[in-house]
Design an enzyme around this catalytic site. Structure first.
Site, short mmCIF file in Angstrom:
data_model
loop_
_atom_site.label_atom_id
_atom_site.label_comp_id
_atom_site.label_asym_id
_atom_site.label_seq_id
_atom_site.Cartn_x
_atom_site.Cartn_y
_atom_site.Cartn_z
N LYS A 1 -4.27 -1.21 -1.44
CA LYS A 1 -2.94 -1.80 -1.28
C LYS A 1 -2.49 -1.76 0.18
O LYS A 1 -1.88 -2.72 0.69
CB LYS A 1 -1.93 -1.05 -2.15
CG LYS A 1 -0.48 -1.49 -1.96
CD LYS A 1 -0.27 -2.95 -2.32
CE LYS A 1 1.12 -3.44 -1.91
NZ LYS A 1 2.23 -2.65 -2.46
N LYS B 1 6.61 1.07 7.39
CA LYS B 1 6.09 2.27 6.75
C LYS B 1 4.67 2.03 6.25
O LYS B 1 3.76 2.82 6.51
CB LYS B 1 7.02 2.68 5.61
CG LYS B 1 6.58 3.88 4.80
CD LYS B 1 5.95 3.47 3.47
CE LYS B 1 6.89 2.71 2.57
NZ LYS B 1 6.24 2.37 1.26
#
Length: 291
Positions: free
Chosen positions: A171, A241
């Site tokens: 991911k 992030k």
């Protein structure tokens, strides 16, 4: 065993995912969120409101987490999951988190006879509502078989990527590629507009050739061209992030990721310009401003 599903985190993605579990799973769903509004909506749809993370863990067999950052996951883990978890429970993390932290959580739960499975989600808010997400799972084949039927209530593509942490790695790299592609689209649209080519026509034409992509048809056509970058979508801060996780993986594996490093600079400029809370394709506005 309670045969109940727990769900922690009813944000932009979590609420529709939880709703699909309710509608398709035909099992009791115990839900928790610090915000009262989404909790009230999901209770109106048939869920049972929990009082805390520990309450969810104490009354469920499989617990899904859909939290916005590793910091929130750590808080839930230390504050309710680890002290309450029992043998044969499975905790499924749908968010994008650091690989090392994921593996440490799995190790600590394994000591109690429980499972921590990383299963980060991909695709859009609409896909979460439609139950057509893509999910990348880090688990053994046996663990995967245990949770896959539940995940398929809100996802159409569910991939076993390898052992613990492999879902997160996949991911993280998915998002890194997405961010770099969105920046390329932003640059192409800016050049087209200043050169007298209609941006929508440009992207429609590119979609018919080798430059076509999910990012073009969604982030390009639905955000960059109409100049719409809503709040409470996948923000630049959140994108930053996730990108930081990719850069960490690059350092750990000895890969010098120049493209990812450039996107970090672009995200930093967007955040410094006050765009941190906006949907991350807002980086296109940096080009419009000439920065």
């Amino acid at each position: 065993m309670t045969d109940a599903i727990g769900f922690i985190g009813l944000g932009v993605m979590g609420e529709p995912i939880c709703r699909n579990l309710l509608r398709k799973g035909r099992r009791k769903v115990l839900a928790f969120d610090l915000a009262m509004e989404p909790l009230a909506r999901i209770v109106a749809d048939g869920a049972v409101a929990a009082k805390s993370v520990a309450d969810v863990v104490g009354s469920s067999d499989v617990i899904f987490l859909c939290l916005p950052s590793a910091r929130h996951v750590l808080s839930a883990f230390e504050g309710g999951i680890l002290p309450t978890v029992r043998r044969d429970q499975a905790v499924v993390d749908l968010g994008t988190s650091e690989v090392a932290m994921t593996r440490e959580f799995a190790r600590q739960l394994a000591e109690k006879g429980a499972l921590w499975i990383d299963a980060p989600i991909a695709r859009t808010r609409q896909a979460a509502q439609d139950g057509t997400l893509s999910v990348m799972v880090g688990a053994t084949p046996e663990q995967f078989a245990q949770v896959e039927p539940l995940i398929r209530h809100f996802a159409t593509d569910v991939t076993l990527c390898g052992g613990t942490g492999a879902g997160q790695i996949t991911k993280i790299l998915n998002n890194m590629v997405l961010f770099e592609t969105v920046n390329a689209l932003a640059e192409a649209v800016a050049v087209a507009r200043r050169s007298g080519v209609e941006p929508q026509l440009l992207l429609e034409t590119l979609s018919k050739g080798s430059a076509d992509s999910f990012a073009l048809r969604n982030h390009g056509m639905k955000a960059i061209v109409p100049n719409e970058f809503p709040l409470r979508a996948f923000s630049t801060e959140y994108a930053m992030k996730d990108l930081s996780y990719a850069l960490e993986l690059g350092e750990q594996t000895g890969v010098k990721m120049r493209g990812a490093a450039l996107i970090r600079t672009i995200f930093e400029e967007a955040i410094a310009s006050g765009m941190g809370d906006a949907y991350f394709p807002v980086i296109a506005r940096l080009l419009d401003s000439g920065k």
